[in-house]
Design an enzyme around this catalytic site. Sequence first.
Site, PDB file in Angstrom:
ATOM      1  N   ARG A  50       0.824  -1.208   0.000  1.00  0.00           N
ATOM      2  CA  ARG A  50       0.000   0.000   0.000  1.00  0.00           C
ATOM      3  C   ARG A  50       0.863   1.264   0.000  1.00  0.00           C
ATOM      4  O   ARG A  50       0.535   2.256  -0.664  1.00  0.00           O
ATOM      5  CB  ARG A  50      -0.953  -0.010   1.202  1.00  0.00           C
ATOM      6  CG  ARG A  50      -1.984   1.103   1.147  1.00  0.00           C
ATOM      7  CD  ARG A  50      -3.033   0.965   2.229  1.00  0.00           C
ATOM      8  NE  ARG A  50      -2.475   1.173   3.565  1.00  0.00           N
ATOM      9  CZ  ARG A  50      -3.209   1.218   4.686  1.00  0.00           C
ATOM     10  NH1 ARG A  50      -4.513   1.030   4.622  1.00  0.00           N
ATOM     11  NH2 ARG A  50      -2.641   1.410   5.858  1.00  0.00           N
ATOM     12  N   LYS A 151      -2.635   7.113   0.845  1.00  0.00           N
ATOM     13  CA  LYS A 151      -2.374   7.432   2.260  1.00  0.00           C
ATOM     14  C   LYS A 151      -1.276   8.494   2.293  1.00  0.00           C
ATOM     15  O   LYS A 151      -0.088   8.196   2.464  1.00  0.00           O
ATOM     16  CB  LYS A 151      -1.973   6.177   3.036  1.00  0.00           C
ATOM     17  CG  LYS A 151      -2.049   6.337   4.556  1.00  0.00           C
ATOM     18  CD  LYS A 151      -1.888   5.001   5.251  1.00  0.00           C
ATOM     19  CE  LYS A 151      -1.862   5.131   6.758  1.00  0.00           C
ATOM     20  NZ  LYS A 151      -3.146   5.574   7.329  1.00  0.00           N
ATOM     21  N   GLU A 184     -15.897   7.776   7.028  1.00  0.00           N
ATOM     22  CA  GLU A 184     -14.809   7.251   7.860  1.00  0.00           C
ATOM     23  C   GLU A 184     -14.776   7.978   9.195  1.00  0.00           C
ATOM     24  O   GLU A 184     -15.478   8.970   9.401  1.00  0.00           O
ATOM     25  CB  GLU A 184     -13.473   7.449   7.142  1.00  0.00           C
ATOM     26  CG  GLU A 184     -13.149   8.913   6.872  1.00  0.00           C
ATOM     27  CD  GLU A 184     -11.835   9.110   6.127  1.00  0.00           C
ATOM     28  OE1 GLU A 184     -11.113   8.123   5.912  1.00  0.00           O
ATOM     29  OE2 GLU A 184     -11.530  10.259   5.777  1.00  0.00           O
TER      30      GLU A 184
END
Length: 294
Positions: A50, A151, A184
């Site tokens: 990721r 991210k 979220e």
Amino acid sequence: MKVYINGEFVPEEEAKISVFDHGLLYGDGVFEGIRAYDGYVFKLDRHIERLYDSAKAIALEIPLSKDQMTQAILETLRVNKLRSAYIRPIVTRGVGDLGIDPRRCHGKPSVIIIVKEWKSLYGEEKSQHGLRAIVAHTRARSPDSLSQNIKSLNYLSNIMAKIEANFAGVDEAIMLDSNGFVAEGTADNVFIVKNGTIFVPPTVTNLPGITRETVIELALKERIPVREEFFGVPALYAADECFITGTAAEIAPIVEIDGRKIGTGKPGPITQRLIERFRAITGIPETGTPIYEG
């Protein structure tokens, strides 16, 4: 504690980067949150994947191969003699000028690895008894401006939602997307349970969390139905259970939202079952990379 910076280990009080680093100036970089449990780094390969996917999405070339990054993380844990820890690898664009053009960054990107002894984000007591939350006015960033699958170091909207939670005197804030659906938490994924089925928003509007995907796998093994679909605030209030997941938070039940009791006002049976199953798969070779040999 010693911090890895560009191939060197330095005491944390001496760990520094340039004020011209674009990670500091513009949040231009990526990171991961990873955990080690009892001598094993949980799903390290998945986290590395990721991290490199995020870097590729912003055209940031990490100056280490995936294997070199893995070894750097393990060595940072060894240097600090840690078996259980929170691990934060960070890669920034590196030193540039005061303009935003990444082509003006000279030299290699900065690679930083921080490791710390850190238990649950909310503490054992709150994880057992449940968190209180609000629905934030601050919206999650829209995927048509910056993909939630990256991210990145840009967390300002999440920080603003956390400030709302702080002002309200609660533990967490739940963020909505631009359409008013639940997206979220400030640093975690949100799940609800209704009539024995788990619901979780698709990752179009939230980070594809590794704890999130682990929980879905565990639920399916337990023959608990899981549906990835959008839901709004009324469904949140009417849920039988609610919980959040993340590397730092692990699995944490939410028992109150906007002053409304969720379910019985206590962590629900499905949440507790998943917490138990999650703990059983950490700190074992089947899911972790060993830090030390032998």
